[in-house]
Design a protein around this motif. Structure first.
Motif, short mmCIF file in Angstrom:
data_model
loop_
_atom_site.label_atom_id
_atom_site.label_comp_id
_atom_site.label_asym_id
_atom_site.label_seq_id
_atom_site.Cartn_x
_atom_site.Cartn_y
_atom_site.Cartn_z
N PRO A 1 0.81 -1.22 0.00
CA PRO A 1 0.00 0.00 0.00
C PRO A 1 0.84 1.27 0.00
CG PRO A 1 0.11 -0.85 2.22
CD PRO A 1 0.89 -1.82 1.35
N ASP B 1 1.63 7.05 -0.58
CA ASP B 1 0.89 6.35 0.47
C ASP B 1 -0.50 5.99 -0.07
OD1 ASP B 1 -0.44 5.46 2.69
OD2 ASP B 1 -0.20 7.29 3.86
N THR C 1 -2.53 3.74 1.69
CA THR C 1 -3.35 3.20 2.78
C THR C 1 -4.65 3.98 2.86
OG1 THR C 1 -2.37 4.69 4.43
CG2 THR C 1 -1.28 2.56 4.07
N GLU D 1 -5.90 5.36 5.48
CA GLU D 1 -5.73 6.54 6.32
C GLU D 1 -4.88 7.62 5.64
OE1 GLU D 1 -6.59 2.90 8.38
OE2 GLU D 1 -4.88 3.48 7.12
N LEU E 1 1.10 7.87 6.26
CA LEU E 1 2.49 7.43 6.32
C LEU E 1 3.42 8.62 6.08
CD1 LEU E 1 2.40 4.06 4.30
CD2 LEU E 1 2.51 4.36 6.78
N GLU F 1 -1.42 -8.66 4.25
CA GLU F 1 -0.89 -7.62 5.12
C GLU F 1 0.63 -7.58 4.99
OE1 GLU F 1 -3.86 -7.25 8.93
OE2 GLU F 1 -2.37 -8.87 8.97
N LEU G 1 0.11 -3.05 7.99
CA LEU G 1 -0.74 -2.40 6.99
C LEU G 1 -1.45 -3.44 6.14
CD1 LEU G 1 1.84 0.26 5.74
CD2 LEU G 1 0.03 0.61 7.43
N SER G 2 -2.65 -3.12 5.73
CA SER G 2 -3.39 -3.98 4.81
C SER G 2 -2.92 -3.72 3.39
CB SER G 2 -4.89 -3.70 4.91
OG SER G 2 -5.37 -4.01 6.21
N ASN G 3 -2.65 -4.78 2.65
CA ASN G 3 -2.30 -4.62 1.25
C ASN G 3 -3.53 -4.17 0.45
OD1 ASN G 3 0.40 -5.29 1.49
ND2 ASN G 3 0.04 -7.48 1.19
N VAL G 4 -3.29 -3.73 -0.77
CA VAL G 4 -4.37 -3.21 -1.60
C VAL G 4 -4.25 -3.80 -3.00
CG1 VAL G 4 -4.59 -1.04 -0.32
CG2 VAL G 4 -3.01 -1.18 -2.27
N ARG H 1 -4.81 1.14 -5.69
CA ARG H 1 -3.62 1.99 -5.80
C ARG H 1 -3.84 3.08 -6.85
NH1 ARG H 1 1.60 0.36 -4.44
NH2 ARG H 1 2.31 1.09 -6.49
N ARG I 1 -6.38 5.78 -5.57
CA ARG I 1 -5.84 6.66 -4.53
C ARG I 1 -4.72 7.55 -5.07
NH1 ARG I 1 -6.34 2.25 0.47
NH2 ARG I 1 -8.62 2.46 0.61
#
Length: 483
Positions: free
Chosen positions: A112, A128, A130, A132, A135, A190, A206-209, A214, A217
């Motif tokens: 992520p 970043d 993620t 949230e 990072l 993760e 962190l959770s992968n995406v 990607r 975001r």
């Protein structure tokens, strides 16, 4: 209706996962391996330039001793990719296992965040992705899942093809490969990220995406602020420096057809540019070949004629390993090359090789007016590859210049490229593109065998430079001129 759609999506994802991780039997792997090895050894022009023939004998013996244990399609593809990388040829590549790209697009298996390399094996957080988005951009990445990042880099670089042992070439390709390759090797939904920031070391889970996440975001967070270096593919700008007026010649590709489609008729355009250099009486010139992935060899020789004020050789030999590509077992798209043997004779210096009788790039080339005779700086990086590296190599061998930047991605002594053939492995469906012509440059610097052109003045744009829109490499190049 909603329930039906969800069911279809789940089945589609499961089918993709089955395709990527489907099991290959011992017999299927053995057959694919022999076809892979036979095609490379028969058709690749430089398969043993860096790799000893005994390596694949050893792999065969080890796997046969183990009985070619059944493994997933993904794991078998990693074996093939590692052995392809061992050839050390940046023009040889393999497509991923069927369904892998789509699987990554739809499933949370990718890191992520993006990593920007400041040096081989040294990276910082750059983007970043993620949920949230908190990072610390610029933090030094020290570990992934408890494994030192330098070790992660070392492991994954075994699966990235590059010419010879060029560190610049590997680092350049790792920029685009570390994210998907990490998922392919280490998997999971993760990742434990350890980083250093403001004197402290932090570890976060962190959770992968997915690739789709990607992309979404990136558009939300970085599309408007990400620095862009897009511009004309070939242009001359004049920079006012302390030493006087400095010409900055940016050249992004030597692919004749691609350049002509964009309004740059090569090689005619070179004449126009060097007429401008002469008219403006420029005594200082920077040839900027960063991220120039190469193209047509004759375009490379054409440019060199305006930079080298003496007769020069570009290649001293073009050779290949077979005269009968049209009958190579397992190869696709070889029929168009079945008459290539008419251009070849046996190479009496190298057993089992054939060399070209004639090529425009094999003849001695003469300067073309107006030749630039002033101070020259050549700017390169790990993306300077193929024909672009041949140009840098030719300049290095034939005139005074200062070389600034990073080690080139292509080899100082030459490469294997030109016409390609493709082998498709019947059981795994993996396809490998194989270049057939080995080019040898007329150079003599034993310490650079297997390496790119090492710069006199090493410099690299850091992530801070990129975020600030600063070109530290160009600034360093300008500083090399003397009155």
């Amino acid at each position: 209706m909603k329930r039906i759609i969800i069911t279809i999506l789940v089945l589609s994802s499961s089918a993709l996962q089955a395709q990527v991780f489907d099991t290959l039997t011992s017999e299927q792997q053995s057959e694919d391996w022999e076809i892979f090895r036979g095609a490379l050894e028969h058709a690749h022009g430089g398969v043993h330039w860096y790799m000893p023939p005994e390596r694949w004998d050893s792999v065969t013996q080890v796997m046969e001793a183990k009985g070619w244990p059944a493994q997933s399609m993904n794991d078998f593809s990693l074996l093939i990719r590692q052995e392809l990388t061992a050839v050390h040829c940046g023009h040889t590549w393999m497509n991923d296992v069927n369904g892998w790209s789509t699987y990554q697009a739809e499933n949370p298996v990718l890191l992520p965040f993006n990593i920007y390399f400041n040096a081989p094996g040294e990276g910082v957080l750059y983007h970043d992705f993620t949920a949230e988005g908190n990072l610390p951009i610029g933090a030094k990445v020290t570990h992934l899942d408890g494994l030192a990042f330098s070790d992660v880099y070392r492991v994954l670089s075994r699966y990235v093809t590059a010419d010879g042992y060029s560190e610049g070439g590997v680092m350049n390709r790792m920029r685009w490969n570390i994210i998907p390759r990490y998922a392919q090797h280490f998997g999971g939904n993760e990742v434990a990220l350890t980083y250093e920031w403001e004197g402290k070391t932090e570890t976060v889970m962190l959770s992968n995406v997915s690739r789709n996440t990607r992309r979404e975001r990136f558009e939300e967070r970085y599309a408007e602020t990400e620095p862009s270096y897009d511009g004309p593919a070939l242009y001359l700008e004049v920079i006012d420096a302390e030493v006087g007026k400095v010409g900055h010649l940016v050249h992004n590709s030597f692919t004749k057809s691609w350049m002509r489609q964009r309004g740059y008729p090569l090689p005619k355009k070179y004449g126009e540019i060097f007429e401008q250099v002469a008219e403006q009486e420029l005594d200082y010139l920077i040839l900027d070949l960063r991220d120039n992935g190469g193209g047509d060899d004759y375009m490379g020789t054409s440019l060199c004629r305006y930079l080298i004020n003496q007769p020069f050789d570009y290649f001293v030999k073009m050779q290949t390993s077979t005269r009968r590509l049209g009958k190579t077992p397992g190869l696709d798209k070889a029929n168009g090359l079945r008459f290539i043997g008419m251009m070849l004779v046996k190479d009496r210096e190298v057993a089992g090789q054939y060399k070209w009788i004639w090529s425009k790039t094999l003849r001695t080339h003469r300067p073309k007016a107006p030749v630039f005779k002033g101070q020259l700086v050549v700017l390169s990086d790990g993306g300077t590859f193929s024909t672009a590296t041949d140009v840098v190599s030719t300049i290095h061998n034939n005139r005074e210049a200062v070389f600034v930047g990073q080690e080139t991605g292509g080899g100082y002594y030459g490469n294997t490229s030109a016409a390609n053939v493709k082998v498709v492995l019947p059981n795994s469906g993996l396809s490998i593109t194989i270049p057939i012509v080995r080019y040898t440059n007329p150079v003599d610097k034993p310490e650079w065998v297997g390496r790119g052109i090492i710069p006199d003045v090493p410099v690299f744009n850091t992530h801070q430079d990129r975020l600030a829109g600063r070109d530290a490499m160009l600034e360093k190049a300008i500083q090399q001129f003397q009155e």
